[in-house]
Write a protein that holds these residues in place. Structure first.
Motif, PDB file in Angstrom:
ATOM      1  N   PHE A   1       7.076 -14.037   3.680  1.00  7.89           N
ATOM      2  CA  PHE A   1       5.825 -13.336   3.431  1.00  7.89           C
ATOM      3  C   PHE A   1       5.262 -13.802   2.097  1.00  7.89           C
ATOM      4  O   PHE A   1       6.015 -13.999   1.131  1.00  7.89           O
ATOM      5  N   ILE A   2       3.942 -13.964   2.043  1.00 15.46           N
ATOM      6  CA  ILE A   2       3.278 -14.365   0.807  1.00 15.46           C
ATOM      7  C   ILE A   2       2.420 -13.202   0.331  1.00 15.46           C
ATOM      8  O   ILE A   2       1.526 -12.746   1.045  1.00 15.46           O
ATOM      9  N   VAL A   3       2.737 -12.723  -0.879  1.00 10.48           N
ATOM     10  CA  VAL A   3       1.930 -11.686  -1.514  1.00 10.48           C
ATOM     11  C   VAL A   3       0.816 -12.410  -2.271  1.00 10.48           C
ATOM     12  O   VAL A   3       1.087 -13.235  -3.142  1.00 10.48           O
ATOM     13  N   LYS A   4      -0.414 -12.106  -1.926  1.00 15.08           N
ATOM     14  CA  LYS A   4      -1.560 -12.758  -2.565  1.00 15.08           C
ATOM     15  C   LYS A   4      -1.753 -12.207  -3.975  1.00 15.08           C
ATOM     16  O   LYS A   4      -1.445 -11.043  -4.251  1.00 15.08           O
ATOM     17  N   LYS A   5      -2.257 -13.048  -4.840  1.00 10.60           N
ATOM     18  CA  LYS A   5      -2.462 -12.654  -6.237  1.00 10.60           C
ATOM     19  C   LYS A   5      -3.312 -11.389  -6.339  1.00 10.60           C
ATOM     20  O   LYS A   5      -4.201 -11.156  -5.520  1.00 10.60           O
ATOM     21  N   GLY A   6      -2.965 -10.581  -7.333  1.00 14.71           N
ATOM     22  CA  GLY A   6      -3.714  -9.369  -7.607  1.00 14.71           C
ATOM     23  C   GLY A   6      -3.314  -8.153  -6.797  1.00 14.71           C
ATOM     24  O   GLY A   6      -3.774  -7.047  -7.080  1.00 14.71           O
ATOM     25  N   LEU A   7      -2.448  -8.300  -5.784  1.00 14.15           N
ATOM     26  CA  LEU A   7      -2.043  -7.161  -4.960  1.00 14.15           C
ATOM     27  C   LEU A   7      -0.811  -6.470  -5.549  1.00 14.15           C
ATOM     28  O   LEU A   7       0.203  -7.116  -5.825  1.00 14.15           O
ATOM     29  N   GLN A   8      -0.906  -5.161  -5.720  1.00 13.65           N
ATOM     30  CA  GLN A   8       0.245  -4.376  -6.149  1.00 13.65           C
ATOM     31  C   GLN A   8       1.309  -4.443  -5.054  1.00 13.65           C
ATOM     32  O   GLN A   8       0.990  -4.336  -3.860  1.00 13.65           O
ATOM     33  N   HIS A   9       2.563  -4.627  -5.455  1.00 12.22           N
ATOM     34  CA  HIS A   9       3.646  -4.700  -4.482  1.00 12.22           C
ATOM     35  C   HIS A   9       4.969  -4.346  -5.133  1.00 12.22           C
ATOM     36  O   HIS A   9       5.085  -4.313  -6.357  1.00 12.22           O
TER      37      HIS A   9
ATOM     38  N   HIS B   1       0.625  -9.725  -9.789  1.00 13.04           N
ATOM     39  CA  HIS B   1       0.507 -10.978 -10.528  1.00 13.04           C
ATOM     40  C   HIS B   1      -0.963 -11.360 -10.417  1.00 13.04           C
ATOM     41  O   HIS B   1      -1.427 -11.725  -9.342  1.00 13.04           O
ATOM     42  N   LYS B   2      -1.681 -11.203 -11.501  1.00  7.99           N
ATOM     43  CA  LYS B   2      -3.144 -11.339 -11.494  1.00  7.99           C
ATOM     44  C   LYS B   2      -3.635 -12.704 -11.007  1.00  7.99           C
ATOM     45  O   LYS B   2      -4.637 -12.796 -10.328  1.00  7.99           O
ATOM     46  N   ASN B   3      -2.897 -13.768 -11.343  1.00 10.26           N
ATOM     47  CA  ASN B   3      -3.385 -15.122 -11.067  1.00 10.26           C
ATOM     48  C   ASN B   3      -2.494 -15.950 -10.146  1.00 10.26           C
ATOM     49  O   ASN B   3      -2.758 -17.132  -9.958  1.00 10.26           O
ATOM     50  N   GLU B   4      -1.430 -15.347  -9.618  1.00 13.96           N
ATOM     51  CA  GLU B   4      -0.485 -16.136  -8.818  1.00 13.96           C
ATOM     52  C   GLU B   4      -0.107 -15.440  -7.521  1.00 13.96           C
ATOM     53  O   GLU B   4       0.078 -14.228  -7.500  1.00 13.96           O
ATOM     54  N   ASP B   5       0.001 -16.228  -6.455  1.00 15.12           N
ATOM     55  CA  ASP B   5       0.607 -15.761  -5.213  1.00 15.12           C
ATOM     56  C   ASP B   5       2.119 -15.830  -5.402  1.00 15.12           C
ATOM     57  O   ASP B   5       2.619 -16.559  -6.271  1.00 15.12           O
ATOM     58  N   GLU B   6       2.857 -15.101  -4.553  1.00 14.42           N
ATOM     59  CA  GLU B   6       4.321 -15.090  -4.642  1.00 14.42           C
ATOM     60  C   GLU B   6       4.884 -15.126  -3.221  1.00 14.42           C
ATOM     61  O   GLU B   6       4.496 -14.319  -2.380  1.00 14.42           O
ATOM     62  N   MET B   7       5.803 -16.071  -2.962  1.00 10.21           N
ATOM     63  CA  MET B   7       6.379 -16.206  -1.632  1.00 10.21           C
ATOM     64  C   MET B   7       7.801 -15.659  -1.593  1.00 10.21           C
ATOM     65  O   MET B   7       8.606 -15.966  -2.464  1.00 10.21           O
ATOM     66  N   PHE B   8       8.084 -14.832  -0.590  1.00 12.13           N
ATOM     67  CA  PHE B   8       9.406 -14.261  -0.364  1.00 12.13           C
ATOM     68  C   PHE B   8       9.954 -14.817   0.943  1.00 12.13           C
ATOM     69  O   PHE B   8       9.282 -14.754   1.974  1.00 12.13           O
ATOM     70  N   LEU B   9      11.185 -15.331   0.930  1.00 12.06           N
ATOM     71  CA  LEU B   9      11.887 -15.788   2.125  1.00 12.06           C
ATOM     72  C   LEU B   9      13.229 -15.065   2.164  1.00 12.06           C
ATOM     73  O   LEU B   9      13.993 -15.113   1.188  1.00 12.06           O
TER      74      LEU B   9
ATOM     75  N   GLY C   1      -2.561  -1.476   0.350  1.00 15.58           N
ATOM     76  CA  GLY C   1      -3.530  -1.706   1.416  1.00 15.58           C
ATOM     77  C   GLY C   1      -2.914  -1.998   2.769  1.00 15.58           C
ATOM     78  O   GLY C   1      -3.645  -2.198   3.739  1.00 15.58           O
ATOM     79  N   THR C   2      -1.572  -2.045   2.850  1.00 14.88           N
ATOM     80  CA  THR C   2      -0.914  -2.280   4.138  1.00 14.88           C
ATOM     81  C   THR C   2       0.217  -1.272   4.311  1.00 14.88           C
ATOM     82  O   THR C   2       0.694  -0.686   3.345  1.00 14.88           O
ATOM     83  N   GLU C   3       0.642  -1.098   5.542  1.00 11.01           N
ATOM     84  CA  GLU C   3       1.783  -0.251   5.811  1.00 11.01           C
ATOM     85  C   GLU C   3       3.056  -0.980   5.399  1.00 11.01           C
ATOM     86  O   GLU C   3       3.166  -2.197   5.574  1.00 11.01           O
ATOM     87  N   SER C   4       4.024  -0.264   4.853  1.00 10.14           N
ATOM     88  CA  SER C   4       5.312  -0.863   4.492  1.00 10.14           C
ATOM     89  C   SER C   4       5.943  -1.479   5.728  1.00 10.14           C
ATOM     90  O   SER C   4       5.759  -0.994   6.833  1.00 10.14           O
TER      91      SER C   4
END
Length: 121
Positions: free
Chosen positions: A76-84, A44-52, A64-67
């Motif tokens: 967990f909050i995925v910061k904008k622009g990160l592939q996930h 998501h190029k412009n938005e963070d996404e929170m998972f609970l 960029g991180t280990e699974s």
């Protein structure tokens, strides 16, 4: 507005199909059931996404991180622009906080991609 999560989860029939429960300012509060690994890598190029994690376990993969595995009560909050992408071997129930502008699978179209109209039903 009082919302019963258990009842709302019972109404979700499809996996990877978020449903909007409400709004907080310009943010949607969503829930989804996850099972399998059909969700494509996306960002998501412009938005963070929170998972609970409400119930179960979820495999979180972020560039960029280990699974890692998330369990009930973890956030967990995925910061904008990160592939996930996320997946689960057994049914997992999650809550998401996303800006109203957040597309379900970013710019990636797949068989499971849901338009916001479907998420609002």
């Amino acid at each position: 507005m009082k919302i019963n999560l258990k009842e709302n989860f019972e109404n979700i029939k499809d996996y990877f199909s978020p449903k909007v429960l409400g709004e907080v300012n310009d943010v949607y509060v969503k829930i989804a059931k996850i099972k399998g690994d059909e969700l494509p890598w996306h960002d998501h190029k412009n938005e963070d996404e929170m998972f609970l994690i409400i119930e179960g376990s979820l495999l979180m993969e972020v560039e960029g991180t280990e699974s890692f595995v998330m369990n009930e009560g973890e956030l967990f909050i995925v910061k904008k622009g990160l592939q996930h992408r996320v997946s689960a071997q057994s049914e997992c129930k999650i809550m998401l906080l996303e800006n109203k502008s957040t597309a379900h699978t970013g710019d990636v179209e797949s068989d499971i991609t849901k338009d916001i109209k479907d998420q609002l039903k």
